[in-house]
Design a protein around this motif. Structure first.
Motif: not given
Length: 178
Positions: A120-136, A157-162, A166-171
């Motif tokens: 992502a950094y070298n080929d796509l030249e992105l600067r910032v990568l993010q991971i969003i995960a539920h605390k559990t 309220n970032e993500f709503t499972p079927v 809505p769930l809070d998620m960690e960035l």
């Protein structure tokens, strides 16, 4: 790209439809909550064929990059790793990943995230990568931390499972130190 002695990250191939479908079927219980779109897009072999074609078209268009985490000896799909929600202006992308029951706890996702971050950094030249995960989701949180991602904030309220509220998620974020 090889990232571990017997595992590679590579583009899904049309011949992967059966393996992909079976991977998702075998891991329905663990993946259905946080990967409902992927699950519904692979409910049948025919849907998996279409899913692979769509994901490869997205790579060609540089919209999303969905790759298999593949065991070399068997060609079995052990998981998926995805670069998505790419903002080409600010050079930010989000990583998403999943691993099958048979491969959990072996450090594969940590190694795959490290390898895909280099891409992502070298080929796509992105600067910032993010991971969003539920605390559990302790495994996902640990993968982020193991790769030097830092917790930034709680996304309300970032993500709503079927069928759920809505769930809070960690960035978590990681910035390329070029």
């Amino acid at each position: 790209m090889m990232f571990s002695p017997n595992f590679v990250i590579d583009q899904l191939k049309a011949t992967d439809a059966t393996t992909l479908h079976l991977f998702l079927l075998d891991n329905t219980a663990r993946l259905s909550r946080f990967f409902p779109v992927t699950m519904s897009s692979n409910e049948t072999f025919e849907k998996s064929v279409a899913y692979i074609e769509e994901k490869n078209n997205e790579i060609d268009a540089k919209v999303n990059f969905t790759f298999a985490i593949r065991e070399l000896d068997t060609q079995k799909i052990a998981g998926l790793i995805i670069i998505k929600k790419i903002d080409w202006t600010d050079k930010v992308g989000e990583l998403a990943y999943c691993i099958g029951n048979d491969f959990e706890g072996k450090g594969l996702v940590t190694k795959a995230v490290k390898a895909i971050s280099v891409f992502a950094y070298n080929d796509l030249e992105l600067r910032v990568l993010q991971i969003i995960a539920h605390k559990t989701n302790l495994g996902s949180v640990q993968v982020a931390l193991n790769n030097g991602f830092a917790w930034k904030k709680t996304l309300l309220n970032e993500f709503t499972p079927v069928g759920e509220l809505p769930l809070d998620m960690e960035l978590y974020e990681h910035t390329n130190e070029k």
